[in-house]
Design a protein around this motif. Structure first.
Motif, PDB file in Angstrom:
ATOM      1  N   HIS A 278       0.847  -1.199  -0.089  1.00  0.00           N
ATOM      2  CA  HIS A 278      -0.018   0.001  -0.039  1.00  0.00           C
ATOM      3  C   HIS A 278       0.942   1.094  -0.107  1.00  0.00           C
ATOM      4  CE1 HIS A 278      -2.931   3.137   1.709  1.00  0.00           C
ATOM      5  NE2 HIS A 278      -3.959   2.398   1.130  1.00  0.00           N
ATOM      6  N   GLU A 279       0.365   2.282  -0.516  1.00  0.00           N
ATOM      7  CA  GLU A 279       1.153   3.656  -0.732  1.00  0.00           C
ATOM      8  C   GLU A 279       1.339   4.203   0.855  1.00  0.00           C
ATOM      9  OE1 GLU A 279      -3.249   4.704  -1.519  1.00  0.00           O
ATOM     10  OE2 GLU A 279      -1.842   3.073  -2.132  1.00  0.00           O
ATOM     11  N   LEU A 280       0.643   3.723   1.777  1.00  0.00           N
ATOM     12  CA  LEU A 280       1.181   4.248   3.154  1.00  0.00           C
ATOM     13  C   LEU A 280       2.300   3.294   3.521  1.00  0.00           C
ATOM     14  CD1 LEU A 280       0.463   5.609   5.838  1.00  0.00           C
ATOM     15  CD2 LEU A 280      -0.885   3.866   6.501  1.00  0.00           C
ATOM     16  N   VAL A 281       2.600   2.214   3.204  1.00  0.00           N
ATOM     17  CA  VAL A 281       3.647   1.511   3.671  1.00  0.00           C
ATOM     18  C   VAL A 281       4.740   1.966   2.928  1.00  0.00           C
ATOM     19  CG1 VAL A 281       4.727  -0.984   3.606  1.00  0.00           C
ATOM     20  CG2 VAL A 281       2.254  -0.674   3.861  1.00  0.00           C
ATOM     21  N   TRP A 282       4.729   2.425   1.519  1.00  0.00           N
ATOM     22  CA  TRP A 282       5.770   3.020   0.808  1.00  0.00           C
ATOM     23  C   TRP A 282       6.181   4.114   1.656  1.00  0.00           C
ATOM     24  CZ3 TRP A 282       9.013   0.825  -2.151  1.00  0.00           C
ATOM     25  CH2 TRP A 282       8.640  -0.329  -2.864  1.00  0.00           C
TER      26      TRP A 282
ATOM     27  N   VAL B  68      -8.273  -4.818  -2.845  1.00  0.00           N
ATOM     28  CA  VAL B  68      -8.086  -3.509  -2.428  1.00  0.00           C
ATOM     29  C   VAL B  68      -7.871  -3.186  -0.974  1.00  0.00           C
ATOM     30  CG1 VAL B  68      -8.512  -0.939  -2.617  1.00  0.00           C
ATOM     31  CG2 VAL B  68      -8.655  -2.453  -4.714  1.00  0.00           C
ATOM     32  N   ILE B  69      -9.015  -3.943  -0.212  1.00  0.00           N
ATOM     33  CA  ILE B  69      -9.506  -3.713   0.959  1.00  0.00           C
ATOM     34  C   ILE B  69      -8.352  -4.367   1.561  1.00  0.00           C
ATOM     35  CG2 ILE B  69     -10.867  -4.568   3.010  1.00  0.00           C
ATOM     36  CD1 ILE B  69     -13.179  -3.817   1.177  1.00  0.00           C
ATOM     37  N   LEU B  70      -7.803  -5.588   1.185  1.00  0.00           N
ATOM     38  CA  LEU B  70      -6.679  -6.526   2.060  1.00  0.00           C
ATOM     39  C   LEU B  70      -5.541  -5.440   2.229  1.00  0.00           C
ATOM     40  CD1 LEU B  70      -5.454  -8.878   3.039  1.00  0.00           C
ATOM     41  CD2 LEU B  70      -4.955  -9.471   0.986  1.00  0.00           C
ATOM     42  N   ARG B  71      -5.160  -4.683   0.988  1.00  0.00           N
ATOM     43  CA  ARG B  71      -4.054  -3.883   1.169  1.00  0.00           C
ATOM     44  C   ARG B  71      -4.512  -2.666   2.184  1.00  0.00           C
ATOM     45  NH1 ARG B  71      -4.080  -5.176  -4.515  1.00  0.00           N
ATOM     46  NH2 ARG B  71      -2.275  -5.950  -5.148  1.00  0.00           N
ATOM     47  N   GLU B  72      -5.642  -2.118   2.332  1.00  0.00           N
ATOM     48  CA  GLU B  72      -5.950  -1.087   3.084  1.00  0.00           C
ATOM     49  C   GLU B  72      -6.019  -1.574   4.562  1.00  0.00           C
ATOM     50  OE1 GLU B  72      -9.803   0.517   1.727  1.00  0.00           O
ATOM     51  OE2 GLU B  72      -8.656   1.623   0.286  1.00  0.00           O
TER      52      GLU B  72
ATOM     53  N   GLN C  53       1.962  -4.342  13.757  1.00  0.00           N
ATOM     54  CA  GLN C  53       3.598  -4.689  13.907  1.00  0.00           C
ATOM     55  C   GLN C  53       4.547  -4.080  13.139  1.00  0.00           C
ATOM     56  OE1 GLN C  53       4.485  -7.204  16.109  1.00  0.00           O
ATOM     57  NE2 GLN C  53       6.277  -6.213  15.400  1.00  0.00           N
ATOM     58  N   LEU C  54       4.070  -3.721  11.962  1.00  0.00           N
ATOM     59  CA  LEU C  54       4.906  -2.985  11.005  1.00  0.00           C
ATOM     60  C   LEU C  54       5.198  -1.234  11.478  1.00  0.00           C
ATOM     61  CD1 LEU C  54       6.360  -2.432   8.268  1.00  0.00           C
ATOM     62  CD2 LEU C  54       4.244  -1.537   7.285  1.00  0.00           C
ATOM     63  N   LEU C  55       4.327  -0.859  11.985  1.00  0.00           N
ATOM     64  CA  LEU C  55       4.680   0.551  12.682  1.00  0.00           C
ATOM     65  C   LEU C  55       5.475   0.358  13.912  1.00  0.00           C
ATOM     66  CD1 LEU C  55       3.883   3.448  12.636  1.00  0.00           C
ATOM     67  CD2 LEU C  55       1.917   3.021  14.204  1.00  0.00           C
ATOM     68  N   GLU C  56       5.307  -0.657  14.866  1.00  0.00           N
ATOM     69  CA  GLU C  56       5.940  -0.912  16.039  1.00  0.00           C
ATOM     70  C   GLU C  56       7.408  -0.964  15.709  1.00  0.00           C
ATOM     71  OE1 GLU C  56       5.275  -1.341  19.370  1.00  0.00           O
ATOM     72  OE2 GLU C  56       3.922   0.404  18.825  1.00  0.00           O
ATOM     73  N   SER C  57       7.680  -1.874  14.645  1.00  0.00           N
ATOM     74  CA  SER C  57       9.099  -2.377  14.119  1.00  0.00           C
ATOM     75  C   SER C  57       9.963  -0.973  13.665  1.00  0.00           C
ATOM     76  CB  SER C  57       9.034  -3.532  13.154  1.00  0.00           C
ATOM     77  OG  SER C  57       8.325  -4.586  13.620  1.00  0.00           O
ATOM     78  N   LEU C  58       9.048  -0.377  12.775  1.00  0.00           N
ATOM     79  CA  LEU C  58       9.598   1.020  12.120  1.00  0.00           C
ATOM     80  C   LEU C  58      10.062   1.719  13.259  1.00  0.00           C
ATOM     81  CD1 LEU C  58       7.421   1.691   8.987  1.00  0.00           C
ATOM     82  CD2 LEU C  58      10.041   0.943   9.044  1.00  0.00           C
ATOM     83  N   SER C  59       9.077   1.862  14.379  1.00  0.00           N
ATOM     84  CA  SER C  59       9.423   3.068  15.381  1.00  0.00           C
ATOM     85  C   SER C  59      10.725   2.408  16.147  1.00  0.00           C
ATOM     86  CB  SER C  59       8.086   3.236  16.252  1.00  0.00           C
ATOM     87  OG  SER C  59       7.211   3.494  15.515  1.00  0.00           O
ATOM     88  N   SER C  60      11.094   1.102  16.372  1.00  0.00           N
ATOM     89  CA  SER C  60      12.019   0.864  17.004  1.00  0.00           C
ATOM     90  C   SER C  60      13.282   0.565  16.142  1.00  0.00           C
ATOM     91  CB  SER C  60      11.771  -0.452  18.042  1.00  0.00           C
ATOM     92  OG  SER C  60      11.320  -1.437  17.031  1.00  0.00           O
ATOM     93  N   PHE C  61      13.230   0.950  15.042  1.00  0.00           N
ATOM     94  CA  PHE C  61      14.188   0.427  14.060  1.00  0.00           C
ATOM     95  C   PHE C  61      14.723  -0.800  14.022  1.00  0.00           C
ATOM     96  CE2 PHE C  61      14.466   5.162  15.167  1.00  0.00           C
ATOM     97  CZ  PHE C  61      14.626   5.825  13.988  1.00  0.00           C
ATOM     98  N   HIS C  62      13.721  -1.931  14.208  1.00  0.00           N
ATOM     99  CA  HIS C  62      13.907  -3.178  14.178  1.00  0.00           C
ATOM    100  C   HIS C  62      13.708  -3.550  12.744  1.00  0.00           C
ATOM    101  CE1 HIS C  62      14.108  -7.368  15.199  1.00  0.00           C
ATOM    102  NE2 HIS C  62      13.270  -7.422  15.954  1.00  0.00           N
TER     103      HIS C  62
END
Length: 509
Positions: A116-120, A449-453, A468-477
């Motif tokens: 998703h564009e948010l992930v990018w 599309v909903i699966l991506r959203e 989990q993605l946000l948590e990992s990005l926030s901790s630079f894991h």
């Protein structure tokens, strides 16, 4: 012996059963403390702020959002057409080349399309820092892959008899492709390209909600501070822009005919795409000149195999995947089943106009903003996320259903009514039944599309792979980030394949 199957119009209503568990959980999670806040929110809708400072902030945010949308949309169409042509079998066969490079490129494009564009946006934000081009690239990368897929599908499924005849006559392959396939492909480009412009504007607003600038950032800040009058000023401005854009694109699609005039509109559309891209680039530089000092490479540490193995054992895979899939199923059920159910309740023109206005509002409000609004009077849960995504996508499905119903002749409905059928039954089997296969086919695509959203509300609602993605990005894991992204890609690519199968099934029926 043939087994009995539900009629097609009943299958369009069946997904609405997802509303039952969602509404039960939502009802039990209500708390009285949010009632006064909701009253302030609704009052703000009727009395939006007209303070000059607020209007200037909204205008500035709208400019950033529209410039981002224009530039990313123009780039996605340009690269999408080029990549789609490069991965089309017919193009390679026209030059008498083997088609395996096209197949390899199609497989490679599945990865940027799956995210998703948010992930990018979150990934590029970590690597390059806050910059206007981060939001542009976050939209342009997945949109280019999506446009390439649509362009390639239409190229390979078009009638190639004229192309083969030109090549057999000795015409250069490039000239033959342009002559034989240009008229039909131009219509595809205008129709799908216009739809992508709407999506780019929504995506630019969505990225702003997560801090990448623009009107979305203004909306998110005003909602967090409970300044509802300022919030509705931004929402009404966004609604006006989206409504004007939808009407302009509807008029454009209605007048884009075939023949000489159709060819002129194709050239005009191509020129408009380039012009809007240039306008978007200079508009961004004019509005946010301080942020154009150049991209700064922050970089990321490439995880080792030991780190990947350790992250794989510590992540709660079963819970994350199940929450993501349940969220997808519930949201898809609401998005597909709610529009026909709502129209069936009172099949009259006034009620349908009200539903059209309601679905327009659902399209204009980004899902994360809708989640935050629902959380004003409810506890965080999967049901809240499913309701937010489902309502947002029901706006898209509802518009599609109404446009399809308006194209029906109505003779079957009149015949059923003359035979004594009730108003609801005549509408169900007279109007909805012929429209059901194409509606369900688009519903299968919308489920993909909903699966991506799901990652969008997962980031806010604390569930699924998004959280989990946000948590990992926030901790630079970074090891966990890589593994979560791989799992997310695998799910979305599998969902895309499944939705393609269901869409083909419904279109053939």
């Amino acid at each position: 012996m043939n087994r009995p199957r539900p009629a097609a119009p009943l299958l369009t209503l069946l997904p609405s059963l997802a509303l039952v568990p969602v509404l039960i959980v939502t009802w039990t999670g209500l708390h009285g403390g949010g009632l006064s806040i909701w009253q302030q929110c609704l009052s703000g809708a009727l009395h939006p702020s007209l303070d000059p400072n607020v209007l200037r902030a909204v205008w500035h945010g709208l400019g950033v959002t529209m410039a981002t949308a224009f530039l990313s949309w123009s780039l996605s169409l340009l690269f999408g057409v080029l990549l789609g042509s490069a991965c089309a079998d017919v193009v390679w066969r026209s030059w008498a080349f083997p088609t395996w490079p096209a197949k390899g490129l199609r497989g490679a494009l599945a990865i940027p399309r799956a995210l998703h564009e948010l992930v990018w946006g979150l990934l590029l934000l970590q690597v390059f820092g806050l910059h206007p081009y981060v939001a542009v690239a976050a939209i342009a990368i997945p949109y280019s892959a999506l446009v390439a897929r649509i362009w390639r599908d239409h190229l390979d499924s078009a009638d190639h008899r004229a192309l083969n005849a030109l090549i057999s006559a000795g015409v250069h392959p490039l000239s033959a492709l342009m002559t034989a396939l240009n008229p039909g492909m131009g219509t595809v480009l205008m129709s799908y390209g216009g739809y992508r412009l709407e999506c780019a504007l929504r995506s630019a607003t969505l990225l702003g909600v997560f801090g990448l600038g623009g009107l979305g950032t203004e909306l998110q800040l005003t909602l967090q501070s409970l300044q509802f009058r300022e919030l509705w000023t931004g929402l009404w401005v966004l609604a006006a822009v989206m409504l004007i854009l939808e009407q302009l694109l509807r008029v454009w699609r209605g007048r884009s005919g075939d023949g000489v005039h159709g060819q002129r509109r194709i050239l005009l559309f191509a020129a408009l795409t380039i012009v809007l891209g240039v306008i978007g680039m200079f508009w961004l530089r004019l509005i946010v000149p301080d942020q154009f000092s150049g991209l700064s490479w922050i970089g990321m540490a490439v995880p080792s195999w030991t780190q990947l193995s350790a992250a794989a054992t510590e992540l709660p895979w079963l819970r994350m995947i199940l929450e993501t899939l349940v969220l997808t199923l519930l949201a898809a059920g609401i998005a597909i089943g709610l529009p026909p159910l709502a129209l069936l309740l009172w099949p009259s023109s006034r009620w349908h106009q009200f539903c059209s206005m309601f679905w327009a509002c659902m399209r204009w409000i980004p899902p994360p903003l809708m989640v935050l609004l629902l959380l004003l009077s409810n506890r965080p849960s999967l049901a809240i996320g499913a309701l937010a995504i489902g309502l947002h996508n029901s706006g898209v499905m509802g518009r599609l259903l109404l446009e399809g119903l308006q194209q029906q002749s109505g003779q079957r409905q009149e015949a059923l009514r003359a035979m004594g059928s009730s108003e609801r039954m005549s509408w169900l089997y007279g109007l909805l039944s012929p429209q059901s296969p194409s509606y369900l086919a688009y519903g299968a695509y919308r489920s993909d599309v909903i699966l991506r959203e799901t990652v969008v509300v997962g980031v806010i609602g604390g569930s699924g792979l998004g959280w989990q993605l946000l948590e990992s990005l926030s901790s630079f894991h970074w090891a966990a980030v890589v593994l979560v992204l791989c799992c997310y890609c695998a799910l979305t690519i599998s969902g895309e394949s499944l939705s393609d199968s269901f869409r083909s099934l419904w279109l053939q029926s």
